[in-house]
Structures are given as C-alpha cells and as structure tokens.
Motif scaffolding. Structure first.
Motif, PDB file in Angstrom:
ATOM      1  N   ALA A 134       7.423  40.136 -15.820  1.00  0.00           N
ATOM      2  CA  ALA A 134       8.206  39.138 -16.048  1.00  0.00           C
ATOM      3  C   ALA A 134       7.739  38.192 -16.882  1.00  0.00           C
ATOM      4  O   ALA A 134       6.389  38.044 -17.104  1.00  0.00           O
ATOM      5  CB  ALA A 134       8.554  38.489 -14.392  1.00  0.00           C
ATOM      6  N   ALA A 135       8.541  37.343 -17.276  1.00  0.00           N
ATOM      7  CA  ALA A 135       7.930  36.316 -18.382  1.00  0.00           C
ATOM      8  C   ALA A 135       7.122  35.348 -17.707  1.00  0.00           C
ATOM      9  O   ALA A 135       7.303  35.022 -16.378  1.00  0.00           O
ATOM     10  CB  ALA A 135       9.165  35.467 -18.850  1.00  0.00           C
ATOM     11  N   GLY A 136       5.729  35.170 -18.206  1.00  0.00           N
ATOM     12  CA  GLY A 136       4.899  34.324 -17.707  1.00  0.00           C
ATOM     13  C   GLY A 136       3.824  35.139 -17.142  1.00  0.00           C
ATOM     14  O   GLY A 136       2.624  34.717 -16.990  1.00  0.00           O
ATOM     15  N   ASP A 137       3.798  36.688 -16.813  1.00  0.00           N
ATOM     16  CA  ASP A 137       2.800  37.535 -16.617  1.00  0.00           C
ATOM     17  C   ASP A 137       1.851  37.477 -17.707  1.00  0.00           C
ATOM     18  O   ASP A 137       2.039  37.683 -18.763  1.00  0.00           O
ATOM     19  CB  ASP A 137       3.287  38.845 -16.358  1.00  0.00           C
ATOM     20  N   ALA A 138       0.592  37.442 -17.034  1.00  0.00           N
ATOM     21  CA  ALA A 138      -0.688  37.798 -18.203  1.00  0.00           C
ATOM     22  C   ALA A 138      -0.841  39.282 -18.013  1.00  0.00           C
ATOM     23  O   ALA A 138      -0.818  39.728 -16.935  1.00  0.00           O
ATOM     24  CB  ALA A 138      -1.654  37.251 -17.593  1.00  0.00           C
ATOM     25  N   VAL A 139      -0.926  39.808 -19.193  1.00  0.00           N
ATOM     26  CA  VAL A 139      -1.150  41.131 -19.497  1.00  0.00           C
ATOM     27  C   VAL A 139      -2.045  41.748 -20.613  1.00  0.00           C
ATOM     28  O   VAL A 139      -2.180  40.871 -21.220  1.00  0.00           O
ATOM     29  CB  VAL A 139       0.350  41.841 -19.862  1.00  0.00           C
ATOM     30  N   ILE A 140      -2.248  43.046 -20.419  1.00  0.00           N
ATOM     31  CA  ILE A 140      -3.337  43.507 -21.470  1.00  0.00           C
ATOM     32  C   ILE A 140      -2.714  44.883 -21.734  1.00  0.00           C
ATOM     33  O   ILE A 140      -2.104  45.466 -21.141  1.00  0.00           O
ATOM     34  CB  ILE A 140      -4.598  44.038 -20.657  1.00  0.00           C
ATOM     35  N   ALA A 141      -2.635  45.125 -23.146  1.00  0.00           N
ATOM     36  CA  ALA A 141      -2.038  46.249 -23.516  1.00  0.00           C
ATOM     37  C   ALA A 141      -2.530  46.721 -24.979  1.00  0.00           C
ATOM     38  O   ALA A 141      -3.006  45.848 -25.584  1.00  0.00           O
ATOM     39  CB  ALA A 141      -0.572  45.987 -23.570  1.00  0.00           C
ATOM     40  N   GLY A 142      -2.254  47.832 -25.441  1.00  0.00           N
ATOM     41  CA  GLY A 142      -2.294  48.519 -26.712  1.00  0.00           C
ATOM     42  C   GLY A 142      -0.954  47.925 -27.449  1.00  0.00           C
ATOM     43  O   GLY A 142       0.254  47.746 -26.661  1.00  0.00           O
ATOM     44  N   VAL A 143      -0.827  47.507 -28.635  1.00  0.00           N
ATOM     45  CA  VAL A 143       0.327  47.264 -29.282  1.00  0.00           C
ATOM     46  C   VAL A 143       1.551  48.289 -29.456  1.00  0.00           C
ATOM     47  O   VAL A 143       0.712  49.465 -29.731  1.00  0.00           O
ATOM     48  CB  VAL A 143       0.189  46.133 -30.885  1.00  0.00           C
TER      49      VAL A 143
END
Ligand SMILES: NC(=O)c1ccc[n+]([C@@H]2O[C@H](COP(=O)([O-])OP(=O)(O)OC[C@H]3O[C@@H](n4cnc5c(N)ncnc54)[C@H](OP(=O)(O)O)[C@@H]3O)[C@@H](O)[C@H]2O)c1
Length: 308
Positions: free
Chosen positions: A81-90
């Motif tokens: 959801a909007a506001g979540d802090a995430v880690i990812a490859g683009v």
C-alpha cells in the motif's frame, strides 16, 4: 516531473545525464516507488558500455536496486500500500537513480524499520548475489571459503554470510582493504602475484568453496585451490563452467533471506560512500574503477555523507 539519471547512448560515461520526465505510472503488478536510496553496481556501467547488448530503448535509466516508499500501487500490487517502505530490484526498462521508479511487487520485500534505506538499497543486487553464491554448496561448520574480491560490495557480504555459517573465511583483496576484510570476519590475504600460495599456507587441505568476484586470470589461478572443481562459483566470469565450476544460481527467496540476515545483524552492508542524485556520475565512476571498497549508494532527497 521527476528526476532520473540516464545514459543516452551506449558507450562511455560522457553519455550519462540527469533528466526530467513525468512521474511514471505503475502497470499491473508494479509499484511506483519514491526512491530514498539506490545501490551502485558494476552492472550499471557495464550495461551503459553495451556489455549486455545494445538493444535497449534509449535513453536508459541507470541503477538496478532501490529502497524507498510506495507512492502508488498498480493492479494486483501484491499486498503493498502507499506509504510502505520497500526494497526491490527495478522493473525492466526503469532506473533506480531517480526520484521515482517502478518495481515489480512480486519481487519486492517490506523494509524492516531496523534496516536503513541506505543499507537496504544494497540488497536487491549485491546482497542477493552474496546470498546465492554462498548457497552454491552445503557448507559445514569449520570448512574453508575463499572469497576473491573480498573487499567489494558483494565480497564483504559473502565473507559475512560465510562467517555466520561458522566457515573459516579467507578474503583475497588489495592491502588497502585489509581492515575492511578482517572486520567481515575473514583472514586477509593480499591479492596479486603468488596469492594462491598464500592461501595454500592457510588451507593446506584445500578449500571447500571458492567464491569469485574478479574473474579472468585471478579465477583461473584460484580454481585449483578447491577440493573439487565443482566447488568454484563465480559472479564475475561466465567462463567458470570451463573450469568445472558454475555461475550464480538465483534463488527467488534471496532478497527476503538476506534482508532478514541484515535485520538480525548477521550481515551489515558496508556502505563506504553516499552521493546525492545530482552526483550519480561520480558514484558510478567510483565503481567503474573496479576497486571500490564496500558499497556505494546514491541517496535521493536526504542528507549525504562525504566519501571516505
Ligand atoms: N552475476 C550476477 O548476478 C552479479 C551480481 C553482482 C555482481 N556481479 C559481478 O561480480 C563482480 C563483483 O561485484 P561487486 O559489486 O562486488 O564489485 P565491486 O564492489 O566493484 O568490487 C570488486 C572488487 O574486486 C576487487 N579486485 C579487483 N581486482 C582484483 C584482484 N586482482 N584480486 C582481488 N580482488 C580484486 C576490488 O578490490 P581491490 O581494490 O582490492 O582490487 C574490488 O573491491 C563484478 O564483476 C560484478 O559485475 C555479478
């Protein structure tokens, strides 16, 4: 509008520049991420140089791994959801050295509050690579692991993960990286002429896993140290198969696993310098030397520390 660092032609760093574009919209299964930090990798300049082909649509956004905050969720956005802090490859065709980028929700993980955005941004490429490489064989406590290029972004995390598995870790690097390598739990061995003999003195019975992050002659000199040619793995040299070893085998769980290892304090990404988005070219140049220490990170919209 939103800033993004791109290259406009395949070739040298003179084709890199900061541009503005409309904020992208997330497609199905994608997340729009407000980037807080993006890790810099050798692959960034290798892609620009055309080492992986020249079929991409120009300009190409640079930067492959990010940590940030979800700004919008595409259809089927995987529970984020909007506001979540995430880690990812683009996501393919996007760039991480940017104010906003798109990532695949299916490949993203939640950023634990204990892990900073700067550290988190080193995990989708370097962290997962380290995790995958260390999984190449089943290590038993007390076995010996040699890491070639132990002072770089991936190498330091390999050394830490192997140390956490109670392996004896020997890290091969240049003298300037001695303290860094030792702080990752490894025994330092100076790189350069004769390094395999220096490793043999420490591991006369042979090495149970050779992890290569350098390739070429360095890999070829080190491969005979392994107790079995199949115990050689390289992220840097596709020719490793000719030596009886193998390349990285990707584990879809790697990002979640290495993030958890960082959260638990088993791995601490060594971010040795951060640069603002406007100076992404300097961050790339530091990695393009091939002699970076630890990880270099582009930080977006936040205070930065000078390079050490
Ligand atoms: N296949 C994949 O999915 C994947 C993913 C990530 C990375 N990679 C590849 O893995 C390699 C390492 O990545 P990285 O992010 O760790 O790069 P990095 O941060 O630039 O580190 C590379 C390290 O190699 C060391 N080095 C260079 N020549 C050496 C030599 N002769 N002997 C020993 N060490 C030497 C450098 O340190 P010194 O100054 O001490 O020489 C540097 O610390 C790159 O080729 C990268 O493209 C592949």
């Amino acid at each position: 509008m939103s800033k993004i660092y791109v290259f406009t032609q395949f070739g040298g760093p003179e084709y890199q520049e900061l541009r503005e574009r409309p904020v992208p919209r997330p497609g199905p299964g994608e997340l729009l991420v407000e980037v807080r930090a993006a890790g810099v990798n050798p692959a960034d300049w290798k892609i620009r140089a055309g080492a992986f082909g020249t079929r991409r649509t120009l300009p190409v956004g640079m930067g492959l791994e990010v940590a940030g905050v979800v700004a919008a969720v595409g259809d089927g956005g995987g529970g984020f959801a909007a506001g979540d802090a995430v880690i990812a490859g683009v996501a393919g065709g996007n760039g991480g050295f940017a104010e906003h980028t798109l990532v695949k929700a299916a490949g993203a993980v939640a950023k634990p509050p204990e892990v900073s955005f700067t550290e988190a941004a080193t995990l989708p490429v370097a962290g997962t690579t380290a995790y995958d490489l260390i999984q190449h064989v089943e290590l038993v406590a007390g076995q010996t692991v040699v890491v070639l290029g132990a002072g770089g972004g991936v190498g330091l995390m390999v050394a830490q993960l192997a140390t956490a598995r109670e392996a004896h870790v020997i890290g091969v690097a240049s003298e300037a990286k001695r303290e860094l390598v030792e702080s990752a739990g490894a025994i330092f061995v100076r790189s350069g002429d004769g390094f395999p003999d220096r490793v043999r003195e420490l591991a006369p019975g042979g090495v149970h896993l050779v992890v290569d992050l350098v390739g070429g002659d360095v890999l070829r000199a080190a491969a005979p140290l392994a107790t079995d040619p199949a115990r050689v793995v390289s992220a840097a040299d596709p020719g490793v198969g000719e030596l009886g070893g193998a390349g990285r085998r990707r584990n879809p769980e790697a990002l979640a696993k290495v993030t958890e290892a960082v959260r638990r304090g088993l791995v601490a990404p060594y971010v040795t310098a951060t640069y603002p988005l406007e100076r992404a070219g300097e961050a790339l140049a530091a990695v393009e030397t091939g002699h970076a220490a630890g990880k270099i990170v582009v930080v977006v919209g936040r205070p930065v520390s000078p390079p050490r």
